[in-house]
Design an enzyme around this catalytic site. Structure first.
Site, mmCIF file in Angstrom:
data_model
loop_
_atom_site.group_PDB
_atom_site.id
_atom_site.type_symbol
_atom_site.label_atom_id
_atom_site.label_comp_id
_atom_site.label_asym_id
_atom_site.label_seq_id
_atom_site.Cartn_x
_atom_site.Cartn_y
_atom_site.Cartn_z
ATOM 1 N N ASP A 34 0.864 -1.302 0.103
ATOM 2 C CA ASP A 34 -0.090 -0.100 0.110
ATOM 3 C C ASP A 34 0.746 1.302 -0.064
ATOM 4 O OD1 ASP A 34 1.011 -0.165 2.510
ATOM 5 O OD2 ASP A 34 -0.687 -0.251 3.479
ATOM 6 N N GLY A 35 2.194 1.164 -0.113
ATOM 7 C CA GLY A 35 3.073 2.407 -0.099
ATOM 8 C C GLY A 35 3.584 2.908 0.940
ATOM 9 N N GLU A 36 3.331 2.316 2.211
ATOM 10 C CA GLU A 36 3.640 2.535 3.548
ATOM 11 C C GLU A 36 5.077 2.096 3.667
ATOM 12 O OE1 GLU A 36 0.968 0.871 6.174
ATOM 13 O OE2 GLU A 36 -0.584 2.278 6.049
ATOM 14 N N ARG A 93 13.718 26.914 2.389
ATOM 15 C CA ARG A 93 13.411 28.092 1.837
ATOM 16 C C ARG A 93 12.002 28.683 2.012
ATOM 17 N NH1 ARG A 93 15.263 26.173 -3.947
ATOM 18 N NH2 ARG A 93 14.576 24.395 -3.122
ATOM 19 N N GLN A 94 11.203 27.613 2.661
ATOM 20 C CA GLN A 94 9.680 28.136 3.100
ATOM 21 C C GLN A 94 9.877 28.781 4.232
ATOM 22 O OE1 GLN A 94 7.434 27.156 0.877
ATOM 23 N NE2 GLN A 94 8.872 26.032 -0.445
ATOM 24 N N LYS A 192 19.168 39.564 -8.404
ATOM 25 C CA LYS A 192 18.299 38.920 -8.801
ATOM 26 C C LYS A 192 16.783 39.243 -8.337
ATOM 27 C CE LYS A 192 17.484 34.449 -7.133
ATOM 28 N NZ LYS A 192 17.620 33.014 -6.690
ATOM 29 N N ARG A 194 12.800 37.643 -8.200
ATOM 30 C CA ARG A 194 12.311 36.241 -8.377
ATOM 31 C C ARG A 194 10.971 36.511 -8.424
ATOM 32 N NH1 ARG A 194 12.813 30.927 -8.455
ATOM 33 N NH2 ARG A 194 14.900 30.980 -7.329
ATOM 34 N N GLY A 225 16.886 25.438 -11.771
ATOM 35 C CA GLY A 225 18.075 26.201 -12.639
ATOM 36 C C GLY A 225 17.810 27.367 -13.441
HETATM 37 C C1 R5P Z 1 17.785 30.931 -3.345
HETATM 38 O O1 R5P Z 1 17.685 31.929 -2.785
HETATM 39 C C2 R5P Z 1 19.030 29.922 -3.623
HETATM 40 O O2 R5P Z 1 20.025 30.610 -3.291
HETATM 41 C C3 R5P Z 1 18.898 29.713 -5.082
HETATM 42 O O3 R5P Z 1 19.644 30.800 -5.830
HETATM 43 C C4 R5P Z 1 17.765 29.292 -5.718
HETATM 44 O O4 R5P Z 1 17.329 28.312 -4.722
HETATM 45 C C5 R5P Z 1 17.980 28.598 -6.974
HETATM 46 O O5 R5P Z 1 16.766 27.928 -7.287
HETATM 47 P P1 R5P Z 1 16.506 27.943 -8.948
HETATM 48 O O6 R5P Z 1 17.274 26.942 -9.485
HETATM 49 O O7 R5P Z 1 15.126 27.279 -8.992
HETATM 50 O O8 R5P Z 1 16.324 29.220 -9.554
#
Ligand code: R5P
Length: 291
Positions: A34-36, A93-94, A192, A194, A225
């Site tokens: 069952d995936g457990e 990152r969250q 950067k 985002r 990336g």
């Molecule tokens: C974010 O602040 C990190 O330092 C990286 O720049 C980031 O996680 C890279 O994410 P992605 O490859 O999705 O652009």
């Protein structure tokens, strides 16, 4: 001390056991129909110090649960101390409720780990709005950096006469700038913006003598990336000789490795905190030294 490599970090875990002269422990981790998870320790841990090595990528959710279940079992079976070596600590990152109603999941990842182990050892955790691991973890914590290992790699492969080091965003200066200073390379940190997890814009802030130079971009994580791809694109416009990408944690999801190569990156190199074909920089020695 017993070191037990877990599913995401088998090779690294074995190497850490060897370098720290610890006994190599074993477990089996399979899935029920069952995936457990069905996890079973094959090494006696009573009275021992047990080190579990488990990176939280790929499959951050499964690998976290597998680690928590194993740590709890190890404790229940009488281990004196349980250390989680988590070379890549997911969910860091969250660290903010970016949109209303969102789960700030770094807290709950930390809550699970705090509840299950006595010590956390991790490599270059993504500390942005959280400035120190102690803001999330009340257990013993050790944070190590791959900077010296990356600096040694760059020094071996490139010359400071014709190579520049770039950080793609302000946060990356804790790797890019520090490494460049450590080995005497010229550097520049980009800006950067985002817009979403797959949409970023990069701005070149400090112009250098780019033409004909090798450029090494350093970041902590390559995930989708897009950060690296945008940085590579803006550097290729400057008529540089070649662009090389280095990261600590090679998440490289959704075909990012191939996309990044296609965008013009000559080489993509990572540390082995996450098992990936780009791994060229070994962290076993610096991790074993801290155990
Ligand atoms: C974010 O602040 C990190 O330092 C990286 O720049 C980031 O996680 C890279 O994410 P992605 O490859 O999705 O652009």
């Amino acid at each position: 001390m017993i070191v037990i490599p877990m599913s995401n970090s088998i090779k690294l875990g074995k190497s850490i056991a060897k370098k720290s002269k610890a006994k190599l422990g074993k477990l089996t981790s399979n899935l029920f129909p069952d995936g457990e998870f069905h996890i079973r320790l094959l090494t006696k841990v009573k009275g021992k110090e047990v080190v579990l090595v488990q990176s939280l990528s790929p499959n951050p959710n499964d690998s976290l649960l597998e680690l928590i279940f194993t740590a709890k079992t190890v404790k229940e079976l009488g281990a004196k101390k349980v250390t989680a070596v988590i070379p890549y600590l997911a969910y860091m990152r969250q660290d903010k409720r970016f949109k209303s109603g969102e789960c700030v999941s770094n807290q709950y990842m930390a809550w699970l780990i705090n509840e299950s182990v006595d010590r956390l050892l991790t490599v270059d955790p993504h500390l942005h709005r959280v400035h120190d691991l102690s803001e999330l973890f009340h257990i013993e914590q050790t944070k190590i950096t791959a900077n010296t290992a990356i600096a040694k790699y760059i020094n071996k492969k490139f010359s400071n006469k014709n190579t520049l080091i770039i950080g793609p965003d302000i946060e990356s200066s804790q790797w890019a700038k520090k490494i460049a200073n450590q080995i005497g390379f010229e550097s520049s940190i980009f800006l950067k913006q985002r817009f979403s997890s797959r949409h970023v814009k990069i701005k070149v802030t400090k112009e250098l003598d780019w033409k004909g130079k090798n450029v090494v971009i350093i970041d902590d994580i390559i995930s989708s990336g897009h950060t690296m791809m945008e940085a590579v694109k803006s550097l290729l416009k400057k008529k540089v000789k070649a662009v090389h990408c280095i990261c600590v944690h090679a998440i490289l999801s959704e075909g990012a490795y191939e996309k990044l190569k296609k965008s013009g990156a000559k080489t993509i190199v990572s540390c082995n905190s996450i098992t990936h074909k780009s791994n060229k920089i070994d962290l076993a020695t610096i991790i074993a030294r801290e155990l």
